[in-house]
Design a protein around this motif. Structure first.
Motif, PDB file in Angstrom:
ATOM      1  N   ARG A 328       0.690  -0.973  -0.325  1.00 28.68           N
ATOM      2  CA  ARG A 328      -0.014  -0.090   0.008  1.00 28.68           C
ATOM      3  C   ARG A 328       0.789   1.354  -0.108  1.00 28.68           C
ATOM      4  O   ARG A 328       1.765   1.335   0.746  1.00 28.68           O
ATOM      5  N   LEU A 329       0.696   2.166  -1.066  1.00 34.55           N
ATOM      6  CA  LEU A 329       1.255   3.634  -0.959  1.00 34.55           C
ATOM      7  C   LEU A 329       0.347   4.591  -0.691  1.00 34.55           C
ATOM      8  O   LEU A 329      -0.875   4.591  -1.496  1.00 34.55           O
ATOM      9  N   SER A 353       3.959   3.974   3.443  1.00 33.83           N
ATOM     10  CA  SER A 353       4.199   2.603   2.736  1.00 33.83           C
ATOM     11  C   SER A 353       3.953   1.490   3.542  1.00 33.83           C
ATOM     12  O   SER A 353       4.740   1.389   4.681  1.00 33.83           O
TER      13      SER A 353
END
Length: 566
Positions: A328-329, A353
């Motif tokens: 996930r960013l 992140s």
């Protein structure tokens, strides 16, 4: 100032633990009364924020934290998909217990005649129970999906349960000679109802009822700065925790939410609270964004007790990307405007992140900058970083895991200039997360529980999973001040630092935490228990003023929390 001898302290501890046992029993009775004989409920999952939602298609399982599923996503089935119920063994569940999310399946569930999944859980909970998972439709020989389709929307769903808690703290002022220990028992019940009359409209109402019982509490406590602190007048709370309406589909790719909604991010580093909000979200493929204007307690929605209404407007923009598998960013901007001028206008900007790089390793990283103005109209120029990772030794007995973490929030070296370099979090955070166990805990320390401000924290954790539904974490923290100061922001401790001008120090001390998590306790589905204990060992920065210009080393502080889930 109330003093006590060692003998009085020992007798008081005996009475305290006896009362604590009564409190735990009381909470357990709630679970038995309201839980053991009730039917399963429909699609009970937590409503989370943008970074907890899937990107485009619904998932067969969630990511490593098990938090990617939203309530509406868990409730719906992909077009043409099937629900497949099957038992799962302990061996199957332990293959990757930190990753797979399964769904309880109960065709006889009250309010759930269609036989939908009844609760999202990690595979940690999947022992000797009947489970179901989503199965994507299989194309026919002509490339078309099967014609038979299950309903894609639950018209309504509901949930109920309890999160009763017992909290015991010893020496929040780090002074054994002052009576300020307290034991609070908080039985609680909660329930929620979601109604979807159409594909484009969703409404949710969630309420909690709880009461804090001070089994042990001093009515008047003298704080280290000489100020008197009086015990809180506690009343029963019947609170509307969520009450919102969401418009979707007809506004694709946008959704509009109005009302009181629960905001949570993965590590509760930004927010973990309910806000009265107007929120617009956008979702397109792997990209998702939210923009909102909110205020905590804009309306007093406690039906039995008056709530102090907030005058801080919160503006948030959050954007996340999920196009990389298991990663996930995200980036965010949070501006807080205190209309009373007590907190100023802090502007927090950051990137983050987190994810699972492999079956064995997961990580998190946070970088934030603070700008804007403080309550004295000084401009902020501060920053914070929080990084860490967990490695799981999946081939060893008890599935041990090791976690290393580092967190830093800058301090203000010169409080008399026109610049403030002290970092502050949003004020909406709780800093609760998991490493590789089943229980969330205060990741900056159970006893100290600080805000990441003017502080440097080194963390080492060692965890074990003797069974998929049992976890134990041993955590060590080392604390250092960034700049010499007398107190921390928003800490559970009331003790002041650096009171002896001849021995100023940045050494705050260290802490040890033990966290034990149990799920499906006694074979009862959904029944869980968290036991969390923390010991804070003060460093040179903490000295107790004995009067007459003499100082002595501060005493240890202890925190114990027991939380019963159903």
């Amino acid at each position: 100032m109330a003093n006590r001898s060692d003998g009085q302290r020992s007798n008081g501890l005996n009475r305290t633990f006896a009362a604590a046992a009564v409190g735990v029993t009381w909470s357990a009775v709630l679970v038995v009364i309201f839980g053991s004989s009730l039917p399963a409920v429909a699609a009970e999952t937590k409503i989370d924020t943008v970074d907890d939602g899937p990107t485009d298609a619904l998932l067969v399982w969630a990511d490593a934290t098990g938090e990617s599923l939203r309530q509406d996503d868990a409730a719906m089935i992909p077009n043409g998909g099937q629900l497949r119920a099957e038992p799962i063994s302990e061996q199957q569940a332990s293959v990757d217990a930190s990753k797979d999310v399964w769904f309880y399946f109960d065709s006889t569930s009250a309010g759930n005649s269609a036989g939908q999944p009844t609760k999202a859980h990690t595979a940690d909970d999947a022992i000797d129970i009947q489970l179901a998972q989503f199965q994507l439709p299989q194309p026919t020989s002509e490339g078309e999906a099967p014609s038979k389709q299950l309903p894609q929307r639950l018209t309504y769903e509901y949930s109920y349960g309890t999160e009763s808690e017992v909290t015991y703290r010893v020496n929040p002022d780090l002074n054994d000679r002052v009576r300020d220990d307290f034991l609070i028992v908080t039985p609680q019940l909660n329930g929620s109802v979601t109604y979807r009359p159409s594909d484009w409209l969703e409404t949710t109402l969630e309420m909690t009822i709880e009461r804090e019982f001070p089994v042990q509490e001093e009515q008047v406590v003298t704080l280290p700065d000489g100020e008197l602190q009086f015990a809180e007048n506690r009343k029963t709370s019947l609170l509307v925790d969520q009450a919102f309406v969401t418009l979707k589909d007809v506004t694709d790719p946008f959704e509009l939410t109005l009302g009181r909604k629960n905001f949570e991010d993965n590590r509760h580093w930004l927010y973990d609270t309910s806000l009265d909000t107007a929120l617009v979200s956008f979702k397109q493929g792997a990209f998702r964004a939210e923009a909102s204007v909110s205020r905590e307690n804009l309306w007093d929605l406690d039906l039995t007790d008056k709530v102090q209404r907030d005058r801080i407007d919160t503006y948030m923009l959050y954007a996340g990307y999920r196009g990389i598998e298991d990663i996930r960013l995200a980036g965010y901007t949070v501006m807080r405007h205190d209309l009373d001028g007590l907190e100023g206008r802090p502007l927090l900007m950051g990137v983050r992140s987190l994810g699972t790089v492999s079956e064995s390793f997961s990580y998190w990283s946070e970088l934030a900058l603070l700008r804007g103005e403080d309550e004295q109209s000084r401009r902020y120029s501060a920053f914070a970083i929080d990084v860490g990772g967990t490695y799981r030794f999946t081939g060893l007995p008890f599935n041990p895991n090791v976690t290393l973490g580092y967190a830093f929030g800058s301090g203000d070296k010169n409080p008399d200039d026109n610049k403030n370099s002290e970092f502050r979090q949003t004020g909406l955070q709780s800093n609760e997360a998991k490493f590789a166990g089943v229980s969330e805990f205060l990741v900056y320390g159970e006893a100290l529980d600080p805000e990441l401000s003017n502080l440097e924290i080194f963390t080492v954790g060692l965890g074990f999973r003797p069974a998929p539904n049992v976890s134990t974490d041993f955590v060590y923290h080392r604390y250092l001040l960034d700049e010499i100061a007398e107190e921390l922001r928003d800490s559970a401790l009331t003790a002041l630092m650096n009171q002896d001008d001849t021995q100023l120090s940045k050494d705050m001390g260290s802490a040890f935490d033990i966290v034990i998590g149990l799920r499906n306790l006694f074979g009862v589905r959904r029944l869980g228990l968290d036991l969390r204990a923390g010991w804070f060992i003060p460093g040179k920065a903490f000295q107790i003023d004995d009067g007459g210009g003499s100082f002595r080393k501060a005493d240890q502080g202890i925190s114990v929390v027991a939380k019963l889930w159903w």
